[in-house]
Motif scaffolding. Sequence first.
Motif, PDB file in Angstrom:
ATOM      1  N   LYS A  55      -2.266  11.351   2.343  1.00 19.41           N
ATOM      2  CA  LYS A  55      -3.613  11.004   1.891  1.00 19.41           C
ATOM      3  C   LYS A  55      -4.628  11.445   2.943  1.00 19.41           C
ATOM      4  O   LYS A  55      -4.272  11.779   4.071  1.00 19.41           O
ATOM      5  CB  LYS A  55      -3.733   9.493   1.654  1.00 19.41           C
TER       6      LYS A  55
ATOM      7  N   TRP B  88       0.844  -1.193   0.000  1.00 20.28           N
ATOM      8  CA  TRP B  88       0.000   0.000   0.000  1.00 20.28           C
ATOM      9  C   TRP B  88       0.878   1.242   0.000  1.00 20.28           C
ATOM     10  O   TRP B  88       1.959   1.266   0.581  1.00 20.28           O
ATOM     11  CB  TRP B  88      -0.915   0.010   1.233  1.00 20.28           C
ATOM     12  N   TRP B  89       0.377   2.292  -0.620  1.00 16.12           N
ATOM     13  CA  TRP B  89       1.123   3.542  -0.722  1.00 16.12           C
ATOM     14  C   TRP B  89       1.230   4.249   0.626  1.00 16.12           C
ATOM     15  O   TRP B  89       0.543   3.916   1.589  1.00 16.12           O
ATOM     16  CB  TRP B  89       0.436   4.463  -1.730  1.00 16.12           C
TER      17      TRP B  89
ATOM     18  N   ALA C 177     -10.438   7.608   4.577  1.00 14.85           N
ATOM     19  CA  ALA C 177     -10.276   6.159   4.619  1.00 14.85           C
ATOM     20  C   ALA C 177      -9.044   5.702   3.850  1.00 14.85           C
ATOM     21  O   ALA C 177      -8.411   4.708   4.207  1.00 14.85           O
ATOM     22  CB  ALA C 177     -11.520   5.478   4.060  1.00 14.85           C
ATOM     23  N   GLU C 178      -8.679   6.433   2.804  1.00 17.48           N
ATOM     24  CA  GLU C 178      -7.503   6.063   2.016  1.00 17.48           C
ATOM     25  C   GLU C 178      -6.243   6.079   2.885  1.00 17.48           C
ATOM     26  O   GLU C 178      -5.390   5.196   2.797  1.00 17.48           O
ATOM     27  CB  GLU C 178      -7.334   7.004   0.833  1.00 17.48           C
ATOM     28  N   SER C 179      -6.142   7.069   3.738  1.00 17.37           N
ATOM     29  CA  SER C 179      -4.983   7.178   4.624  1.00 17.37           C
ATOM     30  C   SER C 179      -5.014   6.120   5.714  1.00 17.37           C
ATOM     31  O   SER C 179      -4.034   5.397   5.938  1.00 17.37           O
ATOM     32  CB  SER C 179      -4.949   8.571   5.265  1.00 17.37           C
ATOM     33  N   ARG C 180      -6.135   6.005   6.401  1.00 18.37           N
ATOM     34  CA  ARG C 180      -6.222   5.079   7.540  1.00 18.37           C
ATOM     35  C   ARG C 180      -6.098   3.626   7.093  1.00 18.37           C
ATOM     36  O   ARG C 180      -5.403   2.836   7.720  1.00 18.37           O
ATOM     37  CB  ARG C 180      -7.542   5.296   8.291  1.00 18.37           C
ATOM     38  N   PHE C 181      -6.755   3.264   5.992  1.00 17.15           N
ATOM     39  CA  PHE C 181      -6.685   1.876   5.531  1.00 17.15           C
ATOM     40  C   PHE C 181      -5.257   1.515   5.114  1.00 17.15           C
ATOM     41  O   PHE C 181      -4.757   0.428   5.414  1.00 17.15           O
ATOM     42  CB  PHE C 181      -7.647   1.650   4.357  1.00 17.15           C
ATOM     43  N   ALA C 182      -4.585   2.428   4.413  1.00 18.72           N
ATOM     44  CA  ALA C 182      -3.212   2.163   3.996  1.00 18.72           C
ATOM     45  C   ALA C 182      -2.297   1.996   5.201  1.00 18.72           C
ATOM     46  O   ALA C 182      -1.487   1.060   5.258  1.00 18.72           O
ATOM     47  CB  ALA C 182      -2.710   3.295   3.109  1.00 18.72           C
TER      48      ALA C 182
ATOM     49  N   HIS D 213     -12.824  -0.987   9.372  1.00 14.56           N
ATOM     50  CA  HIS D 213     -12.713   0.291   8.675  1.00 14.56           C
ATOM     51  C   HIS D 213     -14.069   0.869   8.290  1.00 14.56           C
ATOM     52  O   HIS D 213     -14.206   2.092   8.186  1.00 14.56           O
ATOM     53  CB  HIS D 213     -11.767   0.150   7.481  1.00 14.56           C
TER      54      HIS D 213
ATOM     55  N   HIS E 157       0.647   6.639   3.558  1.00 16.28           N
ATOM     56  CA  HIS E 157      -0.612   7.175   4.072  1.00 16.28           C
ATOM     57  C   HIS E 157      -0.530   8.655   4.424  1.00 16.28           C
ATOM     58  O   HIS E 157      -1.552   9.338   4.530  1.00 16.28           O
ATOM     59  CB  HIS E 157      -1.011   6.421   5.349  1.00 16.28           C
TER      60      HIS E 157
END
Length: 290
Positions: free
Chosen positions: A102, A96-97, A105-110, A263, A99
Motif C-alpha cells: 500500500k 488491518w490489511w 497513510a493507508e500503509s503507515r496507519f495499517a 497520523h 501494509h
Amino acid sequence: MTAAHDEPHDTPHEETVRYEVSGPVATVTMNRPAYRNAQNSAMTYALDRALYRAADDDTVKVVVLAGAGEHFSAGHDIGTPERDAHLPFDRKAGLWWDHSDKAGAESRFARESEVYLGMCRRWRELPKPVIASVQGACVAGGLMLAWVCDLIVASEDAFFADPVVRMGIPGVEYFAHPWVMPPRIAKEFLFTGERMSARRAYEVGMVNRVVPRAELTVRTGELAARIADMPRMGLALTKRAVNQAEDLQGLHTGLDSVFGLHHLAHAHNAETAADPLGGMDVRAMKKAGS
C-alpha cells in the motif's frame, strides 16, 4: 518513531530476542545491542512470540523485559541496516490489511496499528506481572515497551525521553504520557524533548525503583521472585483490576484519539516536509539533541 544507533551490522547468528527461564521467572531480552536495541519489525514480532511463550508456560509466574548491552532501547528503528518497515509480516495484533503493498497513510496507519499500538495494547494485557529492567536509554519507542510493563526498575544511569515533537509529531504511538506521569510533567517532557533521569522518573511516579547499575539484574530478579510467591490467579485479577481502572480514567480511548493525531502529523509532514518524519533521520535527531 525514534532514533537508532549507527554502528556495525548485527551478526547473522544473533537472536533478535532472547528467552530464558529461571524458576518461576521468564526473562525476555531485546538483543540488538550494536543498535541500542532499536526495534525493527523482526524484533517486535520476536517480542510478541516470547511474551506469548511466557503466557503459555504454566511454570512462569512473572516476566522480566530487558535489553542487552548498554541501553534498554533507543526506540523504533529508523536507520539501521536491518530496518524492515517495508516488509510484510504475518499480522497478529489486529485485522488491518498488509501494509507492504500500500502507499501513503493507508500503509503507515495499517502497519503502526499492528506493530505499535496493537502490539503494545495486547502486551499490556498479558495476565502475568511484567517488570521492565531499564538501563541507559529508554527513548520514544523504548518508552512504549517500558510503559506496557506493570513495574519499572531503573538503573541510576537510565534516562527517558520522547523527542519526536522535533518531527512535528505529538509523542509516540502508545500515548500513555498523561497516565504514567502528571499532565504538566508530560507536557514539559514532550515540549522540551529533554532527557528525564531515573531519579526524576521515580519522583514523578513513572518508575518503581532506582538501583545501582551493577545491581540492576539482581535487584529486578529479587523483586520478580518476591511477586512470584503470590497466587497466579490473584496476580492476574489484580493486574486486570488496575488496568481497568486506568481504562476508566480514559487510557484506552485516549490512546485511540492521539493515535489519530499522530497520523495527522505524519500526513502533514508528507505534504510540507521531506518525508513523513519531517526530514528527521538518525543524524538529524542526534544533532538536535535527542
